[in-house]
Design a protein around this motif. Structure first.
Motif, short mmCIF file in Angstrom:
data_model
loop_
_atom_site.label_atom_id
_atom_site.label_comp_id
_atom_site.label_asym_id
_atom_site.label_seq_id
_atom_site.Cartn_x
_atom_site.Cartn_y
_atom_site.Cartn_z
N ALA A 21 9.18 4.86 6.60
CA ALA A 21 9.35 3.84 5.57
C ALA A 21 8.09 3.01 5.40
N ALA A 22 7.41 2.70 6.51
CA ALA A 22 6.17 1.94 6.43
C ALA A 22 5.11 2.73 5.67
N ASP A 49 3.33 10.64 2.67
CA ASP A 49 4.21 10.95 3.80
C ASP A 49 3.65 10.26 5.03
N SER A 50 4.32 10.44 6.17
CA SER A 50 3.93 9.69 7.37
C SER A 50 2.81 10.35 8.16
N ARG A 51 2.40 11.55 7.79
CA ARG A 51 1.42 12.25 8.61
C ARG A 51 0.07 11.53 8.66
N THR A 52 -0.38 11.07 7.49
CA THR A 52 -1.66 10.35 7.47
C THR A 52 -1.58 9.07 8.28
N LEU A 53 -0.48 8.34 8.13
CA LEU A 53 -0.32 7.09 8.88
C LEU A 53 -0.31 7.38 10.38
N ARG A 54 0.41 8.40 10.80
CA ARG A 54 0.44 8.73 12.23
C ARG A 54 -0.96 9.08 12.74
N ALA A 55 -1.72 9.82 11.94
CA ALA A 55 -3.07 10.21 12.35
C ALA A 55 -3.98 8.97 12.45
N LEU A 56 -3.87 8.04 11.49
CA LEU A 56 -4.68 6.83 11.54
C LEU A 56 -4.31 5.96 12.73
N ARG A 57 -3.02 5.86 13.02
CA ARG A 57 -2.59 5.07 14.18
C ARG A 57 -3.11 5.68 15.47
N ALA A 58 -3.03 7.01 15.57
CA ALA A 58 -3.52 7.69 16.77
C ALA A 58 -5.02 7.50 16.93
N ARG A 91 -4.09 -0.49 4.41
CA ARG A 91 -2.79 0.17 4.52
C ARG A 91 -2.31 0.22 5.97
N LEU A 92 -3.23 0.56 6.87
CA LEU A 92 -2.86 0.67 8.27
C LEU A 92 -2.44 -0.68 8.83
N GLU A 93 -3.17 -1.74 8.51
CA GLU A 93 -2.82 -3.06 9.02
C GLU A 93 -1.45 -3.49 8.54
N ARG A 94 -1.18 -3.28 7.25
CA ARG A 94 0.14 -3.66 6.71
C ARG A 94 1.24 -2.80 7.32
N ALA A 95 0.98 -1.52 7.50
CA ALA A 95 1.98 -0.63 8.10
C ALA A 95 2.29 -1.04 9.53
N GLU A 96 1.26 -1.40 10.29
CA GLU A 96 1.49 -1.84 11.68
C GLU A 96 2.37 -3.09 11.70
N HIS A 97 2.14 -3.99 10.76
CA HIS A 97 2.97 -5.19 10.69
C HIS A 97 4.42 -4.82 10.38
N LEU A 98 4.64 -3.91 9.44
CA LEU A 98 5.99 -3.50 9.09
C LEU A 98 6.68 -2.81 10.27
N ILE A 99 5.95 -1.96 10.97
CA ILE A 99 6.54 -1.25 12.11
C ILE A 99 6.90 -2.23 13.21
N ALA A 100 6.02 -3.23 13.46
CA ALA A 100 6.31 -4.24 14.47
C ALA A 100 7.55 -5.06 14.10
N SER A 101 7.86 -5.13 12.80
CA SER A 101 9.02 -5.88 12.34
C SER A 101 10.29 -5.03 12.30
N THR A 116 -1.95 -0.24 -2.33
CA THR A 116 -0.88 0.76 -2.19
C THR A 116 -0.98 1.84 -3.25
N GLU A 117 -1.90 1.70 -4.22
CA GLU A 117 -2.01 2.65 -5.32
C GLU A 117 -3.15 3.63 -5.09
N PRO A 118 -3.06 4.81 -5.70
CA PRO A 118 -4.23 5.71 -5.68
C PRO A 118 -5.38 5.07 -6.46
N LEU A 119 -6.53 4.95 -5.85
CA LEU A 119 -7.71 4.37 -6.50
C LEU A 119 -8.85 5.38 -6.42
#
Length: 308
Positions: free
Chosen positions: A280-281, A289-298, A264-274, A225-228
């Motif tokens: 927030a995920a 922000d959510s833009r990167t997550l939305r792009a990865l999910r798409a 990150r995507l796998e954990r986010a998908e689990h949170l969204i399914a819950s 979850t951290e910048p690496l």
């Protein structure tokens, strides 16, 4: 402390019992608050493999936070799965108070006899699916999956899938990083999801022999979850950024950044399914922000559609 009680029947399959037990035992070794116990109608049970197992004959006091697991037993037909009325009463009472009830393989029949399957999704060994569906028409028997979780009722297809199910429960309650560590400790390099053959990102890219890359993955798993930055990893492991990227790609097929994004995507998908919102995920897994997550999910949905 969360108590895990195994209801042990005569002719129990050792792996049905020992697989889930080892998951929770290892979770305890990692500091998680689990206490295991084994209950049967008789003090000694002979397993399907002819090994005697000693059990308690009295049930401990259970609360809604505790778990009852019923491992499968050797049987030619579900008629052979015949837990005592005392055991069925405990299953009903525990389920009624909100406690989790879990079955492995043919033991889904025990949940059916306790009256817990009506209106619920459930699974069992593929050779017993038709019989289970015929015996419990009000249940939704989900065919050819490894496991199902429907509220506080969880069922698995049998034998090794009990490990998959209990790792999934650990991931749900304690996060996928913890489940991945337990799976690695058990040398289970193919933790599978219930509905398909896809494995966790924590394990999908671990079937290689590069110690350096395994140690890099350990850092990323811990701090996904951290910048690496590559420069930080380079200093930590004493090799150039170019070497890290090359060795990581050779071993996993991904760059370190792509691997972190997969976690990150796998954990986010689990949170969204819950029930968590996408926004927030995204924040929970480290996206600004959510833009990167939305792009990865798409992108993931597009890749899945192309593959199918």
């Amino acid at each position: 402390m969360r108590r895990v009680v195994f209801l042990v029947q005569p002719q129990v399959y050792l792996l049905d019992l020992a697989g889930p037990a080892e998951v929770f035992h290892t979770a305890r070794d990692f500091g998680l608050p689990y206490e295991l116990s084994y209950v049967a109608d008789e003090p000694e049970i002979i397993t399907a493999e002819l090994l005697p197992v000693r059990c308690a004959t009295t049930w401990p006091a259970l609360g809604a936070n505790d778990i009852i697991i019923v491992p499968g037993k050797q049987c030619a037909t579900l008629e052979d799965v015949n837990p005592s009325e005392r055991a069925l009463s405990m299953l009903r009472a525990h389920h009624r108070q909100g406690g989790m009830v879990v079955s492995v393989c043919a033991a889904t029949e025990a949940l059916g006899r306790a009256g817990l399957l009506d209106g619920r999704r459930c699974a069992t060994h593929h050779q017993l699916q038709d019989e289970l569906a015929a015996r419990y028409p009000a249940a939704e028997v989900v065919r050819d999956v490894l496991y199902t979780v429907d509220g506080n009722l969880a069922t698995s297809a049998g034998i090794a899938s009990g490990i998959d199910l209990t790792l999934h429960l650990i991931a749900t309650w304690h996060g996928p990083t913890t489940a991945g560590r337990i799976a690695r400790a058990l040398v289970v390099y193919a933790r599978r999801n219930g509905s398909d053959e896809q494995v966790s990102a924590l394990l999908r890219h671990r079937s290689h022999l590069s110690d350096l890359v395994h140690r890099l993955q350990d850092v990323i798993d811990e701090r996904y979850t951290e910048p690496l930055r590559l420069a930080e990893l380079s200093r930590k492991f004493g090799c150039s950024e170019r070497t890290i990227t090359r060795r990581f790609r050779d071993a996993t097929g991904l760059t370190p950044l792509r691997y972190q994004q997969a976690l990150r995507l796998e954990r986010a998908e689990h949170l969204i399914a819950s029930g968590t919102t996408v926004e927030a995920a995204a924040r929970a897994v480290g996206f600004s922000d959510s833009r990167t997550l939305r792009a990865l999910r798409a992108a993931g949905r597009t890749a899945a559609a192309v593959a199918s």
